[in-house]
Design a protein around this motif. Structure first.
Motif, short mmCIF file in Angstrom:
data_model
loop_
_atom_site.label_atom_id
_atom_site.label_comp_id
_atom_site.label_asym_id
_atom_site.label_seq_id
_atom_site.Cartn_x
_atom_site.Cartn_y
_atom_site.Cartn_z
N THR A 49 -17.84 -59.43 29.60
CA THR A 49 -17.87 -58.80 28.53
C THR A 49 -16.13 -58.55 28.01
OG1 THR A 49 -18.05 -56.56 29.01
CG2 THR A 49 -19.93 -57.63 28.19
N PHE A 50 -16.04 -58.48 26.66
CA PHE A 50 -14.46 -58.20 26.11
C PHE A 50 -14.63 -56.85 25.58
CE2 PHE A 50 -14.75 -62.91 25.73
CZ PHE A 50 -13.51 -63.17 26.43
N ALA A 51 -13.51 -55.98 26.11
CA ALA A 51 -13.60 -54.45 25.39
C ALA A 51 -12.03 -54.24 25.10
CB ALA A 51 -14.35 -53.51 26.21
N PRO A 52 -12.02 -53.64 23.75
CA PRO A 52 -13.02 -53.69 22.60
C PRO A 52 -12.98 -54.86 21.92
CG PRO A 52 -10.89 -52.66 22.27
CD PRO A 52 -10.60 -53.11 23.54
N THR A 53 -14.16 -54.81 21.22
CA THR A 53 -14.40 -56.10 20.30
C THR A 53 -15.32 -55.48 19.47
OG1 THR A 53 -14.73 -58.30 19.99
CG2 THR A 53 -16.22 -57.02 21.60
N PRO A 54 -15.06 -55.56 18.11
CA PRO A 54 -13.77 -56.28 17.48
C PRO A 54 -12.60 -55.24 17.93
CG PRO A 54 -14.93 -55.32 15.70
CD PRO A 54 -15.85 -55.15 16.69
N LEU A 55 -11.40 -55.72 17.91
CA LEU A 55 -10.22 -55.13 18.08
C LEU A 55 -9.12 -55.08 16.68
CD1 LEU A 55 -7.96 -53.45 19.74
CD2 LEU A 55 -7.05 -55.80 20.64
N THR A 56 -8.98 -54.11 15.97
CA THR A 56 -8.22 -54.18 14.72
C THR A 56 -6.69 -53.74 15.24
OG1 THR A 56 -10.04 -53.52 13.39
CG2 THR A 56 -8.18 -53.30 12.51
N ILE A 57 -5.82 -54.81 14.96
CA ILE A 57 -4.48 -54.37 14.92
C ILE A 57 -3.70 -55.16 13.64
CG2 ILE A 57 -4.75 -55.03 17.48
CD1 ILE A 57 -3.60 -57.77 16.71
N ALA A 58 -2.42 -54.43 13.77
CA ALA A 58 -1.49 -54.79 12.74
C ALA A 58 -0.80 -56.04 13.08
CB ALA A 58 -0.25 -53.54 12.75
N PRO A 59 -0.35 -57.02 11.97
CA PRO A 59 0.61 -58.06 12.34
C PRO A 59 1.72 -57.70 13.27
CG PRO A 59 0.06 -57.80 10.04
CD PRO A 59 -0.43 -56.57 10.59
N GLY A 60 2.13 -58.71 14.00
CA GLY A 60 3.39 -58.41 15.09
C GLY A 60 2.91 -57.85 16.27
N THR A 61 1.44 -57.52 16.48
CA THR A 61 1.09 -56.98 17.65
C THR A 61 0.90 -57.85 18.65
OG1 THR A 61 -0.17 -55.07 16.62
CG2 THR A 61 -1.11 -55.41 18.95
N THR A 62 1.10 -57.74 20.13
CA THR A 62 0.72 -58.59 21.19
C THR A 62 -0.48 -57.99 21.96
OG1 THR A 62 2.82 -59.11 21.46
CG2 THR A 62 1.55 -59.56 23.27
N VAL A 63 -1.50 -58.97 21.82
CA VAL A 63 -2.79 -58.67 22.64
C VAL A 63 -2.73 -59.09 24.09
CG1 VAL A 63 -5.28 -58.83 22.66
CG2 VAL A 63 -4.04 -58.51 20.68
N LYS A 64 -2.92 -58.13 25.04
CA LYS A 64 -3.10 -58.67 26.44
C LYS A 64 -4.51 -58.55 26.96
CE LYS A 64 -0.91 -57.54 30.87
NZ LYS A 64 -0.10 -56.49 31.45
N TRP A 65 -5.01 -59.75 27.36
CA TRP A 65 -6.29 -59.90 27.82
C TRP A 65 -6.14 -59.66 29.51
CZ3 TRP A 65 -5.09 -62.84 23.73
CH2 TRP A 65 -6.02 -62.90 22.62
N VAL A 66 -6.84 -58.73 30.29
CA VAL A 66 -6.50 -58.47 31.77
C VAL A 66 -8.10 -58.76 32.13
CG1 VAL A 66 -6.19 -56.74 33.37
CG2 VAL A 66 -4.78 -56.70 31.33
#
Length: 121
Positions: A49-66
């Protein structure tokens, strides 16, 4: 007994006004620094599973999947043409989201695993 506007009472009121104004300025400065600070968010991969989903962010945000799972996973987002390398346990993959929109992604190794990033701004 009621206090009158003696010099002591006037001094206390002036001091209180100055403290409140200083606190307001500090709060504004902190807010400005928070807006200017680098943005990042983390999506954990565990138990297929992916958590959290959905993930709400602002433009310019870097998302890191671990990947915290004990088997490899890979991120694939068709809408962005985004594809990660297969991530072993404790590996990660990052992507910066600059444009607003809704981005659905999946694990290309396990297509039943799905997630969503919502970029609002």
């Amino acid at each position: 007994m009621f206090e009158t506007d003696t010099p002591t009472v006037q001094g206390r009121r002036a001091l209180l006004r100055a403290c409140l104004a200083g606190a307001a300025m500090a709060a504004i400065a902190t807010t400005v620094r928070a807006v200017d600070a680098p943005k990042d968010a983390t999506v954990k991969i565990d138990n297929f599973t992916f958590a959290p989903t959905p993930l709400t962010i602002a433009p310019g945000t870097t998302v890191k999947w671990v990947n915290e799972d004990d088997i490899p996973h890979a991120i694939y987002c068709q809408g962005l043409g985004l594809r990660s390398h297969p991530m072993d346990t404790n590996d990660s993959f990052s992507h910066r989201f600059d444009q607003a929109g809704v981005f659905d992604y999946m694990c290309s190794l396990h297509p039943q695993m799905r997630g969503r990033i919502v970029v609002q701004g």
